[in-house]
Structures are given as structure tokens and as C-alpha cells.
Design a protein around this motif. Sequence first.
Motif, PDB file in Angstrom:
ATOM      1  N   ARG A   1      10.171   1.088   0.810  1.00 11.64           N
ATOM      2  CA  ARG A   1      10.078  -0.307   0.353  1.00 11.64           C
ATOM      3  C   ARG A   1       8.932  -1.042   1.048  1.00 11.64           C
ATOM      4  O   ARG A   1       8.323  -1.946   0.470  1.00 11.64           O
ATOM      5  CB  ARG A   1      11.400  -1.035   0.573  1.00 11.64           C
ATOM      6  CG  ARG A   1      12.428  -0.605  -0.447  1.00 11.64           C
ATOM      7  CD  ARG A   1      13.780  -1.239  -0.280  1.00 11.64           C
ATOM      8  NE  ARG A   1      14.747  -0.504  -1.076  1.00 11.64           N
ATOM      9  CZ  ARG A   1      14.948  -0.681  -2.378  1.00 11.64           C
ATOM     10  NH1 ARG A   1      14.261  -1.602  -3.025  1.00 11.64           N
ATOM     11  NH2 ARG A   1      15.822   0.051  -3.035  1.00 11.64           N
ATOM     12  N   GLU A   2       8.636  -0.648   2.300  1.00  8.76           N
ATOM     13  CA  GLU A   2       7.486  -1.265   2.989  1.00  8.76           C
ATOM     14  C   GLU A   2       6.190  -0.848   2.285  1.00  8.76           C
ATOM     15  O   GLU A   2       5.261  -1.634   2.148  1.00  8.76           O
ATOM     16  CB  GLU A   2       7.440  -0.804   4.450  1.00  8.76           C
ATOM     17  CG  GLU A   2       8.594  -1.336   5.278  1.00  8.76           C
ATOM     18  CD  GLU A   2       8.699  -0.677   6.656  1.00  8.76           C
ATOM     19  OE1 GLU A   2       9.394  -1.238   7.498  1.00  8.76           O
ATOM     20  OE2 GLU A   2       8.099   0.412   6.869  1.00  8.76           O
ATOM     21  N   ARG A   3       6.159   0.388   1.842  1.00  7.40           N
ATOM     22  CA  ARG A   3       4.979   0.868   1.110  1.00  7.40           C
ATOM     23  C   ARG A   3       4.760   0.035  -0.148  1.00  7.40           C
ATOM     24  O   ARG A   3       3.640  -0.401  -0.441  1.00  7.40           O
ATOM     25  CB  ARG A   3       5.179   2.337   0.713  1.00  7.40           C
ATOM     26  CG  ARG A   3       5.103   3.262   1.902  1.00  7.40           C
ATOM     27  CD  ARG A   3       5.451   4.684   1.566  1.00  7.40           C
ATOM     28  NE  ARG A   3       5.064   5.535   2.689  1.00  7.40           N
ATOM     29  CZ  ARG A   3       5.437   6.788   2.848  1.00  7.40           C
ATOM     30  NH1 ARG A   3       6.223   7.358   1.959  1.00  7.40           N
ATOM     31  NH2 ARG A   3       5.028   7.478   3.882  1.00  7.40           N
ATOM     32  N   LEU A   4       5.842  -0.197  -0.874  1.00 13.60           N
ATOM     33  CA  LEU A   4       5.714  -0.953  -2.122  1.00 13.60           C
ATOM     34  C   LEU A   4       5.276  -2.378  -1.839  1.00 13.60           C
ATOM     35  O   LEU A   4       4.481  -2.958  -2.576  1.00 13.60           O
ATOM     36  CB  LEU A   4       7.040  -0.939  -2.890  1.00 13.60           C
ATOM     37  CG  LEU A   4       7.394   0.432  -3.464  1.00 13.60           C
ATOM     38  CD1 LEU A   4       8.792   0.446  -4.044  1.00 13.60           C
ATOM     39  CD2 LEU A   4       6.390   0.842  -4.546  1.00 13.60           C
ATOM     40  N   ARG A   5       5.798  -2.928  -0.744  1.00 16.75           N
ATOM     41  CA  ARG A   5       5.422  -4.292  -0.378  1.00 16.75           C
ATOM     42  C   ARG A   5       3.915  -4.383  -0.138  1.00 16.75           C
ATOM     43  O   ARG A   5       3.272  -5.359  -0.467  1.00 16.75           O
ATOM     44  CB  ARG A   5       6.178  -4.701   0.881  1.00 16.75           C
ATOM     45  CG  ARG A   5       6.919  -6.014   0.703  1.00 16.75           C
ATOM     46  CD  ARG A   5       7.886  -6.266   1.833  1.00 16.75           C
ATOM     47  NE  ARG A   5       9.208  -5.760   1.523  1.00 16.75           N
ATOM     48  CZ  ARG A   5      10.005  -5.138   2.379  1.00 16.75           C
ATOM     49  NH1 ARG A   5       9.621  -4.919   3.602  1.00 16.75           N
ATOM     50  NH2 ARG A   5      11.188  -4.731   2.017  1.00 16.75           N
ATOM     51  N   MET A   6       3.332  -3.317   0.441  1.00 16.68           N
ATOM     52  CA  MET A   6       1.891  -3.324   0.716  1.00 16.68           C
ATOM     53  C   MET A   6       1.089  -3.121  -0.552  1.00 16.68           C
ATOM     54  O   MET A   6      -0.030  -3.604  -0.684  1.00 16.68           O
ATOM     55  CB  MET A   6       1.542  -2.181   1.662  1.00 16.68           C
ATOM     56  CG  MET A   6       1.878  -2.471   3.077  1.00 16.68           C
ATOM     57  SD  MET A   6       1.134  -1.197   4.088  1.00 16.68           S
ATOM     58  CE  MET A   6       1.038  -2.068   5.621  1.00 16.68           C
ATOM     59  N   LEU A   7       1.666  -2.393  -1.484  1.00 14.50           N
ATOM     60  CA  LEU A   7       0.912  -2.009  -2.673  1.00 14.50           C
ATOM     61  C   LEU A   7       0.947  -3.081  -3.762  1.00 14.50           C
ATOM     62  O   LEU A   7      -0.062  -3.337  -4.425  1.00 14.50           O
ATOM     63  CB  LEU A   7       1.511  -0.702  -3.217  1.00 14.50           C
ATOM     64  CG  LEU A   7       0.868  -0.094  -4.430  1.00 14.50           C
ATOM     65  CD1 LEU A   7      -0.538   0.380  -4.095  1.00 14.50           C
ATOM     66  CD2 LEU A   7       1.695   1.084  -4.938  1.00 14.50           C
ATOM     67  N   LEU A   8       2.097  -3.686  -3.947  1.00 13.63           N
ATOM     68  CA  LEU A   8       2.269  -4.581  -5.086  1.00 13.63           C
ATOM     69  C   LEU A   8       1.802  -6.007  -4.755  1.00 13.63           C
ATOM     70  O   LEU A   8       1.762  -6.397  -3.594  1.00 13.63           O
ATOM     71  CB  LEU A   8       3.744  -4.614  -5.502  1.00 13.63           C
ATOM     72  CG  LEU A   8       4.356  -3.266  -5.908  1.00 13.63           C
ATOM     73  CD1 LEU A   8       5.848  -3.384  -6.131  1.00 13.63           C
ATOM     74  CD2 LEU A   8       3.694  -2.720  -7.163  1.00 13.63           C
TER      75      LEU A   8
END
Length: 595
Positions: free
Chosen positions: A121-128
Motif C-alpha cells: 500500500r505504501e508503494r501504491l501511495r507513492m505511485l498514484l
Amino acid sequence: MWNNITSCSLWRVSSSFMASRIQTLTPLFLRNYKDFCKNRQTIWTLRNSLCQVMKKTVYTKTFPVLDGSIPSVCEHVFEENLRNSEACIQRYSELLCKVSKGGGEKATLRHTQRNKKLLVRERLRMLLDDETFLELSPFAGFDLPYGDVPAAGCLTGIGKICGVWCVFMANDATVKGGAIYPISVKKQLRAQQIAVQNRLLSVYLVDSGGAFLPLQAELFPDQSHGGRVFYNEAIMSAMKIPQVAVVCGSCTAGGAYVPTMADETVIVDKIGSMFLAGPPLVKAATGEDISPEDLGGASMHSKVSGCVDHFASSEKEAYERVRNIILTLNYELPPEETLEYDDPLYSAEELLGLAPQGYSYTLHIKLILSRLIDGSRFQEFKAEYGTTLVTGFAHMEGHLVGIVANNGELTHDASLKGSHFVQLCSQRSIPILFLQNTAPHASEPTSFSQAEDHTNRLKAQASMMAAVACAAVPKITLVTGGCYRNESYAMCGRSFDPNFLFLWPNARVALVDSRHISTFPQARDDDCTGDDSELKHLKEKLEEESSAFHSSARLWDDGIILPQNSRKVIAQCLTIMKQQKYQIASLQHYPVIRL
Ligand code: COA
């Protein structure tokens, strides 16, 4: 990160739809460009000024207003439904909490402390662009015959990257090292299907130990097993649906093909690796000790093998790379428009008392409609005919939508009306929303004329199925109550390929309702009558298998949504589906091939 968003805003501005408006705005943007990077506030101010320009008035005010007041004679039904909804929502919340912990505390520590990786979820937060993404099927993998696989070990959903709606598929390596279970394959295939149907660019965050070996026979050989993901990547690329991958963990065996088949791939130094057989297998086969880094690390793949295209020294850098890649796609975006609309006149919270706990607890569908649509305004079609199906036009947060809603059995007249209305929507290019609450049992014919009625109904339902199957418009199905028998096909059930299908937590999905079975079913020439215990067992099995959670765990839908959130989710889907209108159509029929 903000620089990317800045350029993305400019890019969005230059869409052809706005060209004339932009000519007058350009000096304003150029003047302000230098300030863009300074702070976030400036960006949003400019965005807002742009939105002001794109404000669009939707002429809904003349549609008649529905009366959504709940008749006092129905209050006891409302109360019963409410109690049932609260129990279902309790289960929903507990499950969501469990799923959000991924593979558990120990695995999370291993992932973050030892392996130095970000959580999915941290990855998605950085990507989106923001956190308002639509997560799909979070309950997939729950309580399966082979155990619990939280979120099927893989998060999927739709979010915006640089203003473009993208489907993402991200392995959660806290769940058995991101190993792929049969349900993980199904979830990825569904995400790819959504990408194809809605023409959405796809981003894969790959961190997977490959096939979950104990279940290899259910993962490898068949048409819709693991290999289909790679096949789809090629086909999607040929359809000009771009795919970008990030190798942000181990990609072993099958896991290695996802990034290698993508149009463009980024690998993260130290934590990203790709190989068909990892170091333990090399050691077993050759006796050689080799590190993951030397065998298939970031340097090796970006300098030697060419399996990846971009080297990133950190995860943060990798996601910035992805955002930059997306800026090179030459995508045309829908104009950012602010649709002006009214909220429904009745509270969405009351939907909990309208969500039926069973078919006999169903209140008039217009009570639900009046809590979902803009201004509770509804332009009904054929109001006096086939009244067990309600059809008509309404707006959802400003989007025009055709509505087909069960309000009883799908009779002959109701089915003909459904066919007619669906064709109207198709002719007018209006997306259709199906509100499904189909009947759990068909009344048995007791006379010749009733049998004739049944045959006529069959013919009319077949026409409606054909109309629904062939309607060339986006479709969304929301199961508000029952999803039973063949009537569920005509109401755009899963096999009729709606772009999205969601369930309310109270929904029941089955061929028959366990509560309506009073005798053990038997073949005509079968002497076995089935005793009470067999009947009890059958009813319990049916009861368990009909729950919305059982359905969602198996990916028969795209997720369970709360009644009070339905309007938001449907409006978001309508916005997402609009993007395909602006995508450049492909003339080429070959994929991007890594050379
Ligand atoms: N099949 C089944 N289980 C797997 C698996 C796979 N392909 N890959 C990992 N797991 C399990 C491990 O057994 C372990 O289970 P446990 O927590 O119950 O002990 C868990 O996933 C985590 O694996 P672990 O090796 O402890 O984590 P790690 O972060 O050190 O390493 C991998 C992760 C993916 C690099 C490593 O597990 C690995 O190399 N797996 C094998 C990959 C492989 O050979 N795949 C071939 C598939 S055809």
C-alpha cells in the motif's frame, strides 16, 4: 514527485478538446509555470481555475422527482433489513481489517526490516496521484479450500497516475513471498480483462516467488491458468493498451515473465531480481554459490540481459520513473470537467434498511433509486408496463445513465420492456446500470395456461439476454439483494460481462435460496428420498455458499461495496469508463516486443 504532477497538469491542459479555451488560458499558464514547482497550493489553485472553466451544467432539473418516503406499513421490514445489514457490515469490517494486515506481523517484519522493501500500500501511495483509488475484490482468497490467502496475495484496482486512470496489479510479498495461488491468477486475469474492456493502461508491481508449488497442477497447464497472464500482456500490447512493470522484489519463474513481457520495465537496485531458477536451484543443480544480485539483479538485467529498461536506485525513484514513462504515452485525456449536480433528496444511510435480507423483505426499488441518483430525479420509461422491472434515465454525479432495476419477477412483459430499454441505451450510447435483485424461485405452473405463460416468459427473457449481451455500451451491475437463477443473466450477471459487478454485503448469490427448499431434490426414478439430516446439510451448505463473502472470495464479482458508498463507486466507474473515448485507437496489430 510534484514536478511530475506539474508537467502532467500542463499536459492535461493541452488536450485537443480544450484547444480553443487554452488559447486564451495559455498566457496565464505560462506566467504561472515558474511558480508551479514552488508549492502544491499553486498547482491546486491552477487546477481549480481550470475546473471552473470546464464546469458543465447537466440539465436534470426537469426529470420528475421520486417519492422516497418509506411507507409506515413497511417500517417493520425496514427495521429487519437494517438489523441484517448491520450484521453483514460487521463481518465486512472484520474481514477488511484482517485482509489489510496482509500475511501477518512476522511476514511484514521480514518484508520491511530484513528485505528492506516497502509494503504494497505504501508503494501504491507513492505511485498514484492520490489515495482515491478503487480497490477491486479485496476479499478474494478468503476461506478457500486451500486456506486463507489475504487479498489473493495481490492488490488490484484502478487509480490515477499523472491524471490517467490505470489498472494496477501489485503482488503482496508478505503473503507467502508473493507466491501465485490459483486465486491470484484469477485476480490478475480479471484485472487484465478490466483493462481491456475499459481500455486502461496497466501497471504491474512485481514481487513474487512464482507459482505456489503445492498447487502447481491448478496453476500451470490450462487455458486460464498462469500462462494466460503473459498471453494477455502480448494481446493487450497489440491492442495498444500500454503496460509498465516495476521489479520491486524477487521475480522468480512465472514472476519473471510479467516484467519481461511488459512494454517498459523499471527495476529497483538491491531489492529487485529476476530469474527462471533462483540461487538455491542453481546450487542444487551445479553446486555453484551465486548471489541473487549476480544471478539476476538490477545491474545484470539493465546492463547485460536487457530484460529491463530502466535502473532505479530506490523504490521512490522507480515510481517516479513510471510516472515519467506514463507522460511519454501520448495519451489524450478527457477534459477535466466539474459536473454540477444535486445530491439525492434522501439519506444514503437509509439504504441499509432497504437492502433486503431476503426476497420477501424487498421494498419498492424506487426507494433505493431515490437514494442513489442526482436530485432523486428519474425519467421513467414504460412506467405502466411490465412493472416488475423499473427502467429509466437518471444522473449519477452528473453522468447520464440508463437504469434497469428488478422490482419483482422478470415476467414476460418486464423482459420485453428490459430488451427495449437496453436497446435504447445502446442506440444512444448511454451506459447502463443494472440493479439486481432477482427472484430465488420460479412459481410452478399449475395449469396448461400457466405453462404457456412460462414458455412465453422464457422466450422474452431470452430476448432480453440477447439485448443485454449485445448492447455496445458500458454496463455496471450492482446486486442489491438476490442474484438467483437464469433471471440473473438477463440482469447482466457475471457471465454477461458487465464492465464492473459489485455486491452489497447482504447480497445472496445462488441457483436457489436455501430458505425456500423444503424437500430434498431427487431424480424422478430415484427411490432415495433423502432424510432430514441430508436436507439440513444441503440447506446449510447452500446458506454458506450463497453469502456475498463466499462469492467475493472466489472472484465472482469485483468486490463488496457498502450501500451508502454505492453512489460514489458507481460514479467513479462511470468516470473511469469515459476515459476510453479519448484514447487513440490502434491501427497496429502487433505488440511491443523486447529485443
Ligand atoms: N511456493 C510456495 N511457497 C513459497 C514460494 C513458492 N513459490 N515462494 C515462497 N514461499 C513461501 C516460503 O515457503 C515461506 O513460507 P513460510 O512463511 O510458511 O515459511 C514464505 O513464502 C516466505 O518465503 P521466504 O523464503 O521465507 O521469504 P524471503 O523473503 O526470504 O524470500 C523468495 C522470498 C520468493 C525470494 C523465496 O521464498 C524464494 O526464492 N522462493 C522460491 C521461488 C521459486 O523457486 N519459485 C519457483 C516457482 S515455479
